[in-house]
Design a protein around this motif. Sequence first.
Motif, PDB file in Angstrom:
ATOM      1  N   ALA A  97       0.032  -8.291   8.340  1.00 30.64           N
ATOM      2  CA  ALA A  97      -1.352  -7.614   7.928  1.00 30.64           C
ATOM      3  C   ALA A  97      -0.729  -6.109   7.512  1.00 30.64           C
ATOM      4  N   ALA A  98      -0.082  -5.713   8.496  1.00 29.45           N
ATOM      5  CA  ALA A  98       0.153  -4.156   8.377  1.00 29.45           C
ATOM      6  C   ALA A  98       1.196  -3.858   7.326  1.00 29.45           C
ATOM      7  N   GLU A 124       2.330  -1.545   1.931  1.00 35.32           N
ATOM      8  CA  GLU A 124       2.650  -1.766   0.496  1.00 35.32           C
ATOM      9  C   GLU A 124       1.644  -1.839  -0.600  1.00 35.32           C
ATOM     10  N   ARG A 125       0.374  -2.196  -0.014  1.00 41.33           N
ATOM     11  CA  ARG A 125      -0.670  -1.857  -1.259  1.00 41.33           C
ATOM     12  C   ARG A 125      -1.059  -0.322  -1.214  1.00 41.33           C
ATOM     13  N   GLU A 126      -0.831   0.330  -0.238  1.00 42.27           N
ATOM     14  CA  GLU A 126      -1.015   1.759  -0.311  1.00 42.27           C
ATOM     15  C   GLU A 126       0.267   2.767  -0.918  1.00 42.27           C
ATOM     16  N   CYS A 127       1.446   2.009  -1.056  1.00 45.56           N
ATOM     17  CA  CYS A 127       2.450   2.575  -1.895  1.00 45.56           C
ATOM     18  C   CYS A 127       2.187   2.389  -3.196  1.00 45.56           C
ATOM     19  N   ARG A 128       1.653   1.156  -3.613  1.00 43.33           N
ATOM     20  CA  ARG A 128       1.560   0.652  -5.004  1.00 43.33           C
ATOM     21  C   ARG A 128       0.362   1.659  -5.745  1.00 43.33           C
ATOM     22  N   LEU A 129      -0.569   1.771  -4.751  1.00 48.61           N
ATOM     23  CA  LEU A 129      -1.800   2.672  -5.397  1.00 48.61           C
ATOM     24  C   LEU A 129      -1.377   3.930  -5.621  1.00 48.61           C
ATOM     25  N   LEU A 130      -0.757   4.701  -4.660  1.00 48.35           N
ATOM     26  CA  LEU A 130      -0.201   5.965  -4.711  1.00 48.35           C
ATOM     27  C   LEU A 130       0.771   6.239  -5.728  1.00 48.35           C
ATOM     28  N   ALA A 131       1.762   5.324  -5.902  1.00 44.41           N
ATOM     29  CA  ALA A 131       2.571   5.345  -6.916  1.00 44.41           C
ATOM     30  C   ALA A 131       2.074   5.352  -8.350  1.00 44.41           C
ATOM     31  N   ALA A 132       1.084   4.256  -8.460  1.00 46.33           N
ATOM     32  CA  ALA A 132       0.181   4.363  -9.817  1.00 46.33           C
ATOM     33  C   ALA A 132      -0.316   5.802 -10.128  1.00 46.33           C
ATOM     34  N   SER A 133      -0.677   6.380  -9.237  1.00 41.41           N
ATOM     35  CA  SER A 133      -1.630   7.448  -9.789  1.00 41.41           C
ATOM     36  C   SER A 133      -0.445   8.782  -9.836  1.00 41.41           C
TER      37      SER A 133
END
Length: 387
Positions: A293-294, A299-308
Amino acid sequence: MGNANNMKLRNQRSIINFLRQQPMSRAELARQTGLTRAAISVLIDTLLGEEIVSEDQLVTGKVGRTSMTIKLNPQKYRILSINIARDICSVGLCDFSGEILMVEKFPQKKEILAKQMLNCLYQKAVDFLKKDRGADRLLGIGITAPGPLDSIKGTILKPSNFENWHQIEVVSYFKEKFECPVYMENNAQALAMAERYYGAGVREESFLELVVDTGVGGGLILNGKPYKGIHGYCGEIGHTTVNLDGERCSCGNHGCLELYAAIPNILRSAMEKDKSLTSWEKIMDAYEAGDAAAVWLVERECRLLAASLTTMMNLLDVGVIFVSGELLYKGAYIYPCMEQLMKDQMLGHRGRSIRICPSGLPKESAMIAGANLVLEKYAAGFETTKS
């Protein structure tokens, strides 16, 4: 005569700005400023006479000569630093070098109105000045707060998830209480400005300061100077769109990054997967242990931040991002992941480099950032006392 005096003031400002970073010998100041040693000696003697700087310690140069280093005189002035945040508000007393002398924190609660919190901060500031006997040396007050805000009028406008503080005139409140200059800046931009002098950005001419905590924000330094845009909204990375069909943000947009990447929103997602993941620290500890879960959350946080951030880099083309806030905890796990995602997505990525690094600011970074606002203004408008 006027031109000569203006030149002298510019040179004194230059010396003060270098000394804000660290104590230096006269020889080092001459090298850094490009002035002759004779000119530096005259300027330093003036600043010593005004007690703006003081001699620090004896050092030995490369050729065996000894000399005294020069530093800002910490006792010359006092600075009040105030940080207004969604979770905790803080007030601190700093000396002229930016060193924190005292600090007090007040938890934010929904039932506490902005005026009540301002009164608490004011009373504690008065207590600090009485205890330090520094009221007559108060140089100014530096305030940092979530954006968007109007730094000219000193008003917090309409930050998301901060309804009690919408349209609050913070600067005018403190100007009525204290006879000194009062400045306010977006917290992310203020951190970027402080990073330039006291943190990891000392040797960087252009960089982005990314702040992830109860919100998501960015501060920008371009060519050695803060850049805020025409209306002061530059760097509001938390309100870039990452989901066109996403829920409505309090800013009026849909699918803003902050709705997904701010820590409270991450924790809401975490609770749906594992109710023990009640803080970012616990998420990162579980990530380190390989918890599924962690791993998904990080990994989702990394993808979101990397996109912006990729969008920001395609527009701004800076080479360094400094991270502040909650993501400092065990950040060595996530910075390389974000870097790789961005390198794969950035325009012209094969020939570009990007570094994501932790902020180099001390623990009470918000207090340093507030004090730095006052020191920046002081150095920009510097004049020695007329006899």
